[in-house]
Design an enzyme around this catalytic site. Structure first.
Site, PDB file in Angstrom:
ATOM      1  N   HIS A 289       1.858   4.489  -3.045  1.00 46.55           N
ATOM      2  CA  HIS A 289       1.971   5.927  -2.651  1.00 46.55           C
ATOM      3  C   HIS A 289       3.548   6.397  -3.029  1.00 46.55           C
ATOM      4  O   HIS A 289       3.518   7.520  -3.863  1.00 46.55           O
ATOM      5  CB  HIS A 289       1.882   6.198  -1.306  1.00 46.55           C
TER       6      HIS A 289
ATOM      7  N   HIS B  73       0.804  -1.119  -0.184  1.00 39.94           N
ATOM      8  CA  HIS B  73       0.052  -0.037  -0.016  1.00 39.94           C
ATOM      9  C   HIS B  73       0.949   1.319  -0.095  1.00 39.94           C
ATOM     10  O   HIS B  73       0.891   2.200  -1.114  1.00 39.94           O
ATOM     11  CB  HIS B  73      -0.893  -0.201   1.316  1.00 39.94           C
ATOM     12  N   GLU B  74       1.876   1.311   0.951  1.00 40.36           N
ATOM     13  CA  GLU B  74       2.815   2.715   0.885  1.00 40.36           C
ATOM     14  C   GLU B  74       3.475   2.717  -0.209  1.00 40.36           C
ATOM     15  O   GLU B  74       3.884   3.521  -0.758  1.00 40.36           O
ATOM     16  CB  GLU B  74       3.486   2.495   2.327  1.00 40.36           C
TER      17      GLU B  74
ATOM     18  N   GLU C  53      -5.426   8.173  -2.648  1.00 38.21           N
ATOM     19  CA  GLU C  53      -5.483   6.954  -2.077  1.00 38.21           C
ATOM     20  C   GLU C  53      -5.559   5.771  -3.054  1.00 38.21           C
ATOM     21  O   GLU C  53      -5.422   4.627  -2.605  1.00 38.21           O
ATOM     22  CB  GLU C  53      -6.415   6.747  -1.144  1.00 38.21           C
TER      23      GLU C  53
END
Length: 721
Positions: free
Chosen positions: A493, A489-490, A518
């Site tokens: 980003h 997930h990170e 997001e």
């Protein structure tokens, strides 16, 4: 003016000041490659030089150059100030040296004071309006920047008379201080329970404990058998969020779970008053600058456009998921009664994680330690490298640090390199837990990308921060699968930031509207679940065996087992966020009663009196009134995965499309245009009032909620909704 809290000569000079690439050739540099930061005290010089350079640019802009030069100079001010804000924020949250942390705190406060001067500088506002008026002279991205800057000025109260503008500035300072204190309290007061005897804590959780002995010096907040057990060894369980999650999931002793749940969801007590003040300050600020409430203040420039549309979307999602969530609740209750032998036992909130894990393990023959054995952290980093190479034809590789660049020996530095385009950016990985560090997982910007000239581009620099148990010196750090999902997930980003090639750092990477930002991170969670991806890097820590397909299929089935309950929880969080920062009732209600009421109305679970879960829900700070964005992103990501990635998730064609049509644009294009260009019109719906909601069909299909969604749609038709 500049949304810095978002993860913010005679002719014009554009500069990339104070930063050295820090190639690791042995030449000393400062923290993160900034030459100012060779010592903690360097933060003072960093701030003063940023203010000095910004003052030069303010003077230049006030001379009213052409529209394009106004926007580029404004962006350089933003970049100059952001370099201080962002590096100070990362330092405050991760640096083990208290002197650095204290100097970063001072720098942050000083630069925020200067920001208030910039935000109330009428000559800058006038110049931005001039540039917007001359929009025909600008590129599409520059026109978008001019409009956004003008709106940011107005949200900062630039149009108000002096006394009211002073009050807005005072409120902004107060809000910054309240947010900082809220975060510090979460770290300083994680809560704890003392358990006697120590054997009541499962062996594999004892690394989360501190050994203690019962003494006669006073009563302990925990589980005490009797006063004749004064010498019994015990365990002090610290109830910070990640530890609490493990305790609730893995502890069979219900009394231990209960006390840990109550303690972990009732601290820090000091945040009760702070949250009340934060809500009041944000509401007053919003009303002073012309909005009904803070939720509208936040949402207006997002895709959703209004808090009413957000709440309507959340209610629709809640209706669709309710029946299935209720079924899942009954299944969990049944397994508790069966396991405990108590046919009338009630289901409590501290039971959820334990019994859902028990059911998944039983039905799908899953052992979390077996799953973790295939995810040693070094192999997970190899997975990030593999994704970069397969999808985007880029090399993510570790490179050496220069002296003074790192803030801890565990930190890795990686470069993203394209064989034809050259270096694309720098990624720091700070993945291991340590005392005093930011307690969650996050992506921190250090420097945004921006175009310096036709031949030069300022490369983005970001840090990915997690809190995995272990250290870089240990060969035993293995991740639970939810930690793998979090890492990916990170990483989503980080890729959004690293691939961004916007002209202005104002739009670099994740500096997009909140309900778009997001989406890449949610999309990359899918890569942590797909066997075609996992088999390329998930290897057993001792044998090197590739993770078996059957095990991954069991993990995937277990993931769906209580998916409605998890989705319902996220809807509840978003409704709490919208309610706390929405319309304020005439008679003051404490936040706990608001949370309790919403939990009873929108989840299948009871509220436990005396708990105050919201007091360490840190998303109320940077995501205040914007937490719904996670649900928007979840819907968008489901559609993107289904339409673009699912057939061949590692194909270069998929990666090229993701990069060129989405990631590289950051926030520089209209979000709806980006999404439609990526996968077509079916990804969103434009509402009559001008707002946008995601199409939920792909997510509903993925979660086997299609029939529920159809029934809801039929009800809406009948009711004329």
């Amino acid at each position: 003016m500049w949304k810095l809290t978002r993860m913010v000569t005679a002719t014009l000079r554009l500069e990339a000041r104070g930063y050295h690439a820090a190639p690791g050739d042995g030449a000393p540099t400062g923290l993160y490659g900034f030459h100012h930061l060779k010592t903690a005290g360097g933060f003072r010089h960093f701030v003063e030089e940023a203010i000095e350079r910004s003052a030069e640019l303010v003077k230049y802009i006030s001379s009213m150059p052409n529209a394009a030069d106004i926007i580029r100079a404004m962006d350089e001010i933003s970049d100059t100030v952001c370099s201080v804000v962002d590096s100070a924020e990362l330092c405050r949250n991760t640096h083990p040296d208290r002197e650095y942390v204290e100097e970063a705190n001072k720098a942050s406060l000083r630069i925020n004071e200067y920001l208030h001067y910039l935000n109330t500088n009428y000559s800058l506002y006038t110049a931005v309006k001039k540039a917007e008026h001359e929009g025909h002279l600008l590129t599409d991205e520059a026109r978008r920047a001019a409009k956004n800057l003008r709106i940011d000025f107005e949200k900062g109260g630039i149009h108000l008379p002096g006394e009211k503008l002073d009050r807005v500035n005072q409120l902004n300072i107060e809000i910054t201080q309240l947010c900082r204190q809220f975060s510090e309290n979460i770290i300083d007061d994680p809560g704890y329970v003392d358990v006697f005897p120590a054997s009541r804590v499962p062996k594999h959780l004892r690394h989360l404990c501190k050994p203690i002995h019962h003494s006669s010096s006073g009563e302990s907040t925990g589980l005490l058998k009797s006063r004749n057990q004064m010498k019994v060894k015990g365990s002090r369980l610290i109830t910070e969020p990640s530890a609490l999650s493990s305790i609730l999931q893995c502890t069979s002793d219900e009394e231990v779970r209960k006390l840990a749940y109550i303690k972990g969801n009732s601290v820090p007590h000091a945040n009760s008053g702070i949250l009340d003040k934060l809500i009041a300050a944000r509401h007053e600020l919003a009303q002073m600058v012309g909005y009904k409430n803070y939720a509208d203040f936040v949402v207006k420039q997002n895709m959703a456009s209004s808090s009413e549309l957000v709440v309507s979307f959340l209610h629709e999602m809640s209706d669709i998921v309710k029946d299935k969530a209720d079924e899942e609740f009954k299944a969990i209750l049944s397994i508790k009664r069966e396991s405990s032998g108590q046919s009338c036992a009630d289901l409590e909130p501290w039971d959820e994680a334990y019994y859902t894990a028990l059911m998944k393990s039983s039905v799908f023959d899953l052992d979390s330690s077996v799953v973790a054995s295939y995810f040693p952290l070094p192999q997970c980093i190899e997975g990030m490298k593999m994704l970069s190479r397969s999808l985007f034809n880029v090399i993510l590789s570790c490179i050496p640090m220069s002296p003074g660049e790192s803030w801890h020996p565990d930190v890795l530095k990686m470069s993203l390199h394209h064989p034809e385009e050259g270096n694309l950016g720098i990624l720091y990985l700070d993945l291991y837990s340590r005392e005093g560090k930011y307690p969650g997982c996050a992506h921190f910007a250090i420097r945004g990308g921006r175009r310096i000239s036709d031949m030069e581009y300022q490369l983005p620099v970001v840090a990915l921060v997690c809190n995995f148990v272990g250290s870089s010196n240990s060969s035993f750090t293995r991740l639970n699968h939810w930690e793998v999902e979090t890492l990916f997930h990170e990483f989503g980003h980080a890729l959004h930031s690293l691939f961004s090639r916007t002209d202005y750092q104002h739009f670099s990477g994740t500096r997009a509207v909140l309900d778009l930002a997001e989406t890449p991170s949610n999309l990359f969670e899918y890569y942590a679940w797909d066997f075609r991806v996992l088999k390329t890097f998930a290897k057993h820590y001792s044998t090197g065996e590739t993770i078996p397909r059957k095990l991954v299929e069991s993990m995937q089935s277990a993931r769906k087992m209580f998916a409605a309950t998890e989705l319902q929880r996220q809807i509840f969080y978003a409704l709490v966020d919208q309610t706390l920062f929405g319309e304020q009732a005439a008679s003051t209600r404490d936040t706990s009663s608001v949370v309790a009421d919403l939990k009873r109305r929108y989840t299948s679970w009871k509220h436990v009196e005396g708990t105050h879960w919201q007091l360490r829900f840190s998303h109320l700070l940077n995501y205040g009134a914007g937490y719904y964005s996670y649900l928007y992103a979840k819907c968008f990501a489901a559609t993107i995965w289904k339409n673009l990635c699912q057939e061949d998730p590692l194909s270069s064609a998929c990666g090229t499309t993701l990069r060129t049509k989405f990631l590289q644009h950051g926030g520089g294009k209209e979000p709806a245009d980006l999404l439609i260009d990526l996968v077509g019109n079916g990804i969103l719906k434009k509402c009559d009032g001008g707002g946008i909601v995601p199409d939920i069909s792909s997510l509903c299909e993925e979660m086997n909620l299609v029939e529920d969604a159809k029934l809801k749609g039929n009800r809406n038709t009948v009711l004329g909704e």
